[in-house]
Design an enzyme around this catalytic site. Structure first.
Site, PDB file in Angstrom:
ATOM      1  N   ARG A 156      29.758 -35.195 -13.884  1.00 63.54           N
ATOM      2  CA  ARG A 156      30.817 -34.887 -14.862  1.00 63.54           C
ATOM      3  C   ARG A 156      32.005 -34.170 -14.219  1.00 63.54           C
ATOM      4  O   ARG A 156      33.162 -34.557 -14.414  1.00 63.54           O
ATOM      5  CB  ARG A 156      30.259 -34.000 -15.984  1.00 63.54           C
ATOM      6  N   ILE A 157      31.709 -33.089 -13.470  1.00 62.39           N
ATOM      7  CA  ILE A 157      32.823 -32.285 -12.940  1.00 62.39           C
ATOM      8  C   ILE A 157      33.507 -33.030 -11.794  1.00 62.39           C
ATOM      9  O   ILE A 157      34.745 -33.051 -11.710  1.00 62.39           O
ATOM     10  CB  ILE A 157      32.330 -30.877 -12.532  1.00 62.39           C
ATOM     11  N   ARG A 237      28.279 -24.106  -6.316  1.00 66.52           N
ATOM     12  CA  ARG A 237      27.368 -22.999  -6.001  1.00 66.52           C
ATOM     13  C   ARG A 237      27.511 -22.657  -4.517  1.00 66.52           C
ATOM     14  O   ARG A 237      27.603 -23.556  -3.659  1.00 66.52           O
ATOM     15  CB  ARG A 237      25.909 -23.396  -6.287  1.00 66.52           C
ATOM     16  N   GLU A 266      26.440 -13.896  -3.680  1.00 68.71           N
ATOM     17  CA  GLU A 266      27.407 -13.187  -4.541  1.00 68.71           C
ATOM     18  C   GLU A 266      26.837 -11.848  -4.985  1.00 68.71           C
ATOM     19  O   GLU A 266      25.650 -11.781  -5.302  1.00 68.71           O
ATOM     20  CB  GLU A 266      27.727 -14.052  -5.772  1.00 68.71           C
ATOM     21  N   HIS A 284      33.973 -16.424  -8.834  1.00 68.84           N
ATOM     22  CA  HIS A 284      33.142 -17.284  -9.684  1.00 68.84           C
ATOM     23  C   HIS A 284      33.716 -17.354 -11.112  1.00 68.84           C
ATOM     24  O   HIS A 284      33.061 -16.947 -12.081  1.00 68.84           O
ATOM     25  CB  HIS A 284      31.687 -16.766  -9.706  1.00 68.84           C
TER      26      HIS A 284
HETATM   27  O1  LIG Z   1      28.856 -21.289 -12.753  1.00 66.45           O
HETATM   28  C1  LIG Z   1      28.887 -21.547 -13.911  1.00 66.45           C
HETATM   29  C2  LIG Z   1      28.094 -22.560 -14.515  1.00 66.45           C
HETATM   30  O2  LIG Z   1      27.107 -23.045 -13.923  1.00 66.45           O
HETATM   31  O3  LIG Z   1      28.389 -22.930 -15.647  1.00 66.45           O
END
Ligand SMILES: O=CC(=O)O
Length: 325
Positions: A156-157, A237, A266, A284
């Site tokens: 999707r992203i 990530r 992180e 983030h």
């Molecule tokens: O990092 C944020 C997410 O996984 O939505």
């Protein structure tokens, strides 16, 4: 009948708390830090649902909470903080928040890409330091329009990033476990093997989930394959990139720059990263827009309500829990 009880692991906005309180009693960790597994067990024991915001759920947590907890509703699309197998074993649903943050996260990948390419952060410091002069050789950056972008992850992203790249008239390469016909139809992206993608791209943007198979997907060898002029972007990530290898590559001119929203440990940064002028760093915040945050909260609430009503979560990660029940 008394209300079901929801434990929220990290401070969230009043809107989402008010929504949860329509049907549930809500207790929230007031401290802005991730709870340890021991603290989570202690705080959430006896609750019917846990809304997890980056809190780690391991086997012990799942086992300790299983007598009352029916769902870990994760506030985020990535759920690498949760041992899903352990949750399933103990009959607890896991849900995440896909779709509602896709555009925000893709927007931010592009913000990092443009910032790193056009040195936006350096430009800002320059002007604030009183150096406002125009000059032909001043703060020259890399052109984005018309270049090649390599997208690791055709989900999707990744697809949303490719759509943005179309607007910049970019050649789009992508790689995943297998080709995604929708990705290609909607973006004109070309499926290539990872090494071809790395060696031909001017910008490489990472959009895969963190899994054992994607840990250090980009390390020293992969960085060596990239162009010396290339810029690496990551708002997925941190552990997908070997951060120490990246620092060495940026110091040694192996690649030209990076835009990073996520880090291996992180909130710590690999030694040397913060001193590099050719990286843009963010804490983030990929999905951090008002719209996405509200929608993420609402989706967590819908998932919790669905399970408390005896059904499965709307965006369920482990549907096998319902099958076993
Ligand atoms: O990092 C944020 C997410 O996984 O939505």
């Amino acid at each position: 009948m008394s209300k079901a009880r929801v434990y929220v692991t990290y401070p969230l906005g009043d809107d989402i708390l008010a929504l949860l309180r329509e049907q549930c009693e809500v207790v929230m960790n007031p401290e802005e830090r991730s709870l340890s597994p021991e603290e989570l067990i202690e705080n959430a024991r006896g609750f019917d649902a846990v809304l997890t915001v980056s809190a780690g759920v391991n086997e012990e947590v799942a086992r300790a909470l299983a007598s009352s907890c029916k769902i870990f509703a994760n506030y985020g699309v990535g759920y690498n903080n949760i041992d899903v197998e352990a949750a399933s074993k103990h009959g607890i649903y896991v849900s995440n928040t896909p779709d509602v943050l896709t555009d925000a996260t893709a927007d931010f990948a592009f913000a990092l890409l443009l910032s790193a390419a056009r040195r936006v952060v350096e430009c800002d410091s320059y002007v604030r330091a009183g150096k406002k002069n125009w000059g032909p050789m001043n703060l020259i950056g890399a052109q984005v329009s018309g270049k090649t972008i390599g997208i690791l992850g055709g989900g999707r992203i990744g697809k949303a990033v490719a759509k943005r790249a179309q607007g910049f008239n970019m050649r789009i390469l992508y790689n995943d476990q297998r080709p995604n016909p929708d990705f290609e139809a909607e973006t004109g992206g070309i499926f290539t093997d990872k090494n071809t993608l790395l060696s031909e791209s001017d910008f490489v943007s990472v959009h895969v989930p963190l899994l054992p198979s994607t840990h250090h997907l980009i390390g020293a060898e992969e960085l060596e394959l990239m162009k010396t002029s290339a810029i690496l972007i990551n708002d997925s990530r941190g552990p997908i990139i070997d951060e120490q290898a990246l620092v060495a590559a940026l110091q040694g001119g192996v690649i030209a720059g990076a835009g990073l929203d996520v880090f291996e440990s992180e909130p710590e940064l690999a030694p040397g990263l913060a001193e590099l002028p050719n990286v843009v760093l963010a804490p983030h915040v990929g999905s951090s827009t008002t719209e996405a945050r509200v929608a993420m909260g609402e989706l967590c609430a819908r998932n919790i309500f669905a399970v408390l009503d005896g059904g499965a979560p709307v965006t369920c990660v482990n549907p096998e829990v319902g099958v076993k029940a």
